[in-house]
Design an enzyme around this catalytic site. Structure first.
Site, PDB file in Angstrom:
ATOM      1  N   ASP A 407       0.851  -1.191   0.000  1.00  0.00           N
ATOM      2  CA  ASP A 407       0.000   0.000   0.000  1.00  0.00           C
ATOM      3  C   ASP A 407       0.885   1.240   0.000  1.00  0.00           C
ATOM      4  O   ASP A 407       2.102   1.144   0.193  1.00  0.00           O
ATOM      5  CB  ASP A 407      -0.883  -0.047   1.266  1.00  0.00           C
ATOM      6  CG  ASP A 407      -1.896   1.070   1.303  1.00  0.00           C
ATOM      7  OD1 ASP A 407      -2.308   1.531   0.222  1.00  0.00           O
ATOM      8  OD2 ASP A 407      -2.273   1.482   2.416  1.00  0.00           O
ATOM      9  N   GLU A 410       2.569   4.870  -4.024  1.00  0.00           N
ATOM     10  CA  GLU A 410       2.513   5.805  -5.168  1.00  0.00           C
ATOM     11  C   GLU A 410       3.832   6.532  -5.407  1.00  0.00           C
ATOM     12  O   GLU A 410       4.092   6.838  -6.571  1.00  0.00           O
ATOM     13  CB  GLU A 410       1.381   6.811  -4.942  1.00  0.00           C
ATOM     14  CG  GLU A 410      -0.003   6.201  -5.078  1.00  0.00           C
ATOM     15  CD  GLU A 410      -0.364   5.228  -3.943  1.00  0.00           C
ATOM     16  OE1 GLU A 410       0.154   5.420  -2.834  1.00  0.00           O
ATOM     17  OE2 GLU A 410      -1.114   4.289  -4.175  1.00  0.00           O
ATOM     18  N   ASP A 485      -8.908   3.717  -2.016  1.00  0.00           N
ATOM     19  CA  ASP A 485      -9.817   4.186  -0.964  1.00  0.00           C
ATOM     20  C   ASP A 485     -11.106   4.789  -1.529  1.00  0.00           C
ATOM     21  O   ASP A 485     -11.269   6.009  -1.607  1.00  0.00           O
ATOM     22  CB  ASP A 485      -9.106   5.214  -0.082  1.00  0.00           C
ATOM     23  CG  ASP A 485      -7.944   4.587   0.667  1.00  0.00           C
ATOM     24  OD1 ASP A 485      -7.882   3.336   0.732  1.00  0.00           O
ATOM     25  OD2 ASP A 485      -7.092   5.339   1.166  1.00  0.00           O
TER      26      ASP A 485
HETATM   27  C1  GLC Z   1      -4.579   3.272   2.898  1.00  0.00           C
HETATM   28  C2  GLC Z   1      -5.064   2.065   2.138  1.00  0.00           C
HETATM   29  C3  GLC Z   1      -6.084   1.310   2.952  1.00  0.00           C
HETATM   30  C4  GLC Z   1      -5.467   0.939   4.297  1.00  0.00           C
HETATM   31  C5  GLC Z   1      -4.960   2.171   5.010  1.00  0.00           C
HETATM   32  C6  GLC Z   1      -4.212   1.831   6.294  1.00  0.00           C
HETATM   33  O1  GLC Z   1      -5.593   4.188   3.048  1.00  0.00           O
HETATM   34  O2  GLC Z   1      -5.566   2.394   0.876  1.00  0.00           O
HETATM   35  O3  GLC Z   1      -6.520   0.175   2.250  1.00  0.00           O
HETATM   36  O4  GLC Z   1      -6.398   0.267   5.072  1.00  0.00           O
HETATM   37  O5  GLC Z   1      -4.083   2.899   4.167  1.00  0.00           O
HETATM   38  O6  GLC Z   1      -3.160   0.991   6.046  1.00  0.00           O
END
Ligand code: GLC
Length: 801
Positions: A407, A410, A485
């Site tokens: 995650d 980017e 998200d």
């Molecule tokens: C980001 C991710 C989400 C995750 C969060 C905490 O927002 O996109 O899926 O739960 O971070 O790690």
């Protein structure tokens, strides 16, 4: 006085006339008077690469997108010239290159029809600030031309009239039309006059695409640096364009393990251990199938990657084992930011080995993420990827984690403008050193690749499983993905549908959304409707931010739980069907979901459809995407379609109302299809499959179907230990013939098929198997239900009136 701005803006520059032409095997080199060079490479008869330099010298030819397995070679190549053009002819295409200004026009060799033509063609602006060029291409849109693709854009399928930017961006609670978001897939397909082609602009800088937005008849694309370097891919079938793009940028390196296609449950965050266990137990108690449970960032010690919070998870190995004993695979999140902490070994190793990204004039790239101030590994350095991959040893080999979720890659940085690294950050780019302007869009991809290498190593001899949020073209070789998200709204359910279809037609099929929405909380109806869509997405996971309340299948009361269970059960029944679709994707690059336009481009009604899609090869699905609906209108493509619930037959080519109360949704099966099903299991492998159910949908005509199976995990299938059944069905008024051809060495555990024949227009009088008449008793055939049990090795089944 000369102002900087005047210096900076020199305006567009264009290639001058061609002064020399040379042919180097498959590459034609055109040089102009003003030192522009165009390389046209004949990659395949239907795939041409165009590469331009304005300086007389090309940079090192390096791409993260192009697969080393990409097909190359052609059947025919001839170059001729007339007064005005060089003419390149392959067995599929004729390409004209103008001697005056390098402009290109491409025709179909079959009928000489124009497919794609430069308007201004290649042109550029010098960038005073960064050096190099802003490279541009403009093409004339053909009458009635439509555009599709471009990765995860949260917009309607047809891109005509819109402009887009590609810059991988953390986009919490993005919405319809937000642009750019998490992924950069600079590939689109175009369609006009029943013919389709694609353009893949392999440039990792910030890129832009304009589909008749700025000027009504012009499509254009440009980049803030790098080369004008694009591939032209001809169909004329859009499905072939997508297949060829996927061949170029790569298919997944291996089949996903079957369990990864089960249902996954996630939340930010399940902790401590007792909570994880309670969630898992509840699935089993309520008999809702589930294969995977996730640990979000709170499993770590202060958000330090590769550590555990020992208070919440005192003995992760034991917990993971106990979950595994109950059929749950544990998947953990890993982010790129490494906490600045001299006591933390991962940070120390990164620092000692000079693995972290640095700014242009020396200091480390420091940015805030969950753990506070972090440094970030330069995943574009092969040594860093190797180091990173080895960090998974303990998690995977020792603790038994089965998948890793990447995650914030980017890369996301908090509390700064642009939410990412500044442009001056330096990257290795596999030896082609550059700034973040060039590496930004591939950073997440290279992180996922390094993670994949680790999982592959330490999961061996099982298959790896990785999920990524950020991606560039080609990332599908290594990992699955989700759409980031989203929000618990009805419009987001629509967006999830569009994004999944769009990703599939952009070569990236292993995709799903956070079912129910990540931000905010859905009501029971929205959640149920989202599950209904989600079970048809290749990656099927509920995830939510958790701070808005619970989001498990049982959160919304018994009636919703029953609906959710029913649809997750359907997913598990369809596993052999989905696995076969995956095999087609992994082998041939055929997308798992097909938007209607991809399915039948000849039918103009499909060109603007958004909601309906084909799941695999034979199922037409249309989600209910609004509240209080008891059905909806939907379009049926050509052919006859059986309603899954009622067996009623609908003839395609029209829009019709379909009933669908909350416990139902519009699902239709193409006539002639043979749909394999497994029994409902609480997790993959819970039951030994002792019979393969095949739903056979009668057709007056011919249809073929396939069933692919293997050991469900591991690599034996690559050595021929798979089972591929090709079925040919032929129905007539008074007979039905099914032929089977089997290949592969894998022996399935079951010995028999249970064929359930739908819509048979006659009463069965005689049955022959491999030319021998067989008694109904031997086939367990009784009454009118047309269900028979037959040895799986038959080659021809002949059913007669
Ligand atoms: C980001 C991710 C989400 C995750 C969060 C905490 O927002 O996109 O899926 O739960 O971070 O790690």
């Amino acid at each position: 006085m000369i102002l900087n701005t005047e210096l900076e803006y020199k305006g567009n520059m264009f290639p001058a006339k061609i002064v020399s032409y040379q042919k180097h095997i498959d590459t034609l080199v055109f040089t102009t008077e003003n030192n522009v060079i165009l390389h046209v490479t004949v990659q395949r008869d239907s795939v041409l690469r165009f590469r331009y330099t304005t300086t007389g010298i090309f940079e090192n030819d390096f791409s993260y997108a192009i697969s080393r397995h990409a097909s190359r070679g052609y059947n025919f190549l001839e170059v001729s010239e007339d007064d005005d053009h060089y003419i390149i002819t392959t067995s599929k295409l004729i390409c004209h290159v103008s001697k005056l200004d390098l402009r290109v026009a491409i025709y179909d060799v079959k009928d000489n029809s124009l497919i794609c033509e430069d308007e201004l063609g290649f042109h550029w602006e010098e960038s005073y600030e960064f050096g190099g060029d802003v490279v541009k291409m403009s093409k004339t849109a053909q009458p009635g031309e439509s555009y599709y693709g471009l990765g995860d854009k949260p917009v309607d399928n047809n891109l005509k009239g819109k402009r887009f930017e590609n810059w991988v961006t953390d986009s919490y609670a993005y919405g319809r039309d937000t642009d750019p978001i998490y992924k950069t897939i600079p590939f689109y397909t175009a369609l006009h006059n029943k013919k389709s082609y694609g353009i893949f602009f392999d440039n990792t800088f910030r890129t832009f695409f304009d589909f008749c937005h700025e000027r009504r008849n012009i499509t254009s694309f440009w980049a803030h640096g790098g080369e004008m370097n694009y591939y032209f891919i001809y169909g004329p079938e859009m499905s072939d364009v997508v297949v060829n793009y996927t061949d170029l940028t790569g298919k997944p390196h291996e089949m996903p393990a079957l369990w990864t296609l089960g249902y996954h449950q996630c939340k930010w965050s399940y902790y401590p251990e007792s909570n994880v266990k309670a969630i898992a137990a509840k699935f089993r108690e309520l008999q809702i199938p589930c294969d995977a449970i996730y640990l979000d960032i709170d499993y770590m010690d202060g958000f330090r990657c590769f550590t555990w919070n020992k208070e919440h998870f005192p003995d992760p190995k034991r917990m993971v084992k106990e979950l595994a004993d109950d059929g749950f695979k544990t998947i953990v999140i890993i982010d790129p930011g490494i906490k600045i902490d001299m006591e933390y070994s991962v940070f120390k190793e990164g620092l000692d080995n000079d693995y972290f990204c640095k700014r242009a004039d020396g200091p480390y790239m420091k940015g805030k993420v969950w753990p506070g101030e972090c440094y970030f590994p330069d995943f574009t350095n092969p040594k860093v990827r190797e180091w990173w991959s080895n960090l998974f040893k303990e998690l995977v080999e020792d603790i038994g984690v089965k998948g890793v979720w990447n995650d914030m890659n980017e890369p996301a940085v908090m509390d700064v403008p642009g939410k990412t690294f500044p442009n001056d950050v330096r990257h290795d780019y596999d030896g082609n050193r550059c700034s973040h302007r060039k590496a930004h869009n591939v950073y997440g991809m290279q992180m996922a690749r390094a993670t994949y290498q680790g999982l592959k190593k330490f999961s061996y001899p099982k298959r790896p499983f990785v999920i990524t949020r950020a991606a560039y073209s080609g990332t599908q070789r290594y990992t699955s993905s989700w759409t980031g998200d989203n929000v618990a709204t009805w419009d987001h359910l629509n967006i999830a549908n569009l994004q999944a279809q769009r990703m599939c037609m952009s070569g990236f099929s292993f995709i799903g959304s956070d079912i129910g929405g990540f931000a905010e909380q859905p009501n029971g109806e929205l959640y149920a409707r989202w599950i209904q869509l989600g079970i048809f997405h290749p990656f099927c996971r509920t995830h939510s931010s958790g701070d808005h309340g619970e989001q498990e299948p049982w959160t919304f009361g018994t009636s919703v739980t029953d609906v959710v269970r029913k649809f997750i059960e359907l997913r598990y029944q369809l596993l052999p069907y989905l696995y076969t679709a995956f095999w087609r994707y992994v082998e041939e690059g055929i997308p798992i979901l097909k938007s209607l336009v991809l399915y039948d481009q000849a039918d103009p009604h499909t060109h603007y459809r958004n909601d309906e899609f084909i799941f695999g090869e034979k199922m037409l699905v249309c989600p209910i995407t609004g509240p209080n609906q008891q059905g909806r209108r939907m379009y049926f493509p050509q052919g006859d379609w059986f309603n899954l619930w009622t067996d009623e037959i609908v003839t395609g080519g029209q829009e019709l109302w379909v009933d669908a109360d909350l416990d139902s949704m519009p699902i239709f099966i193409k006539s002639g299809a043979m749909i394999p099903k497994y029994p409902i299991q609480q997790y993959v492998g819970e039951k030994e499959i002792d019979e393969l159910l095949i739903d056979v949908y009668f057709k007056n005509g011919k249809e073929s179907s396939q069933v692919y199976e293997d050991a469900t995990d591991g690599y034996d299938y690559k050595k021929g230990r798979y089972s591929l059944r090709n079925f040919k069905l032929q129905g007539k008024e008074n007979e039905l013939i099914i032929q089977q051809h089997k290949s592969g060495k894998f022996m399935t555990t079951y010995k028999t098929f249970k064929l359930n024949i739908h819509g048979l227009p006659f009463k069965i009088k005689t049955i022959q198997i491999d030319n021998v008449e067989t008694s109904f008793n031997d086939l367990n055939l009784n009454g009118d239900d047309n269900t028979l049990i037959i040895d799986k090795e038959f080659t021809e089944l002949h059913i007669m009136a």
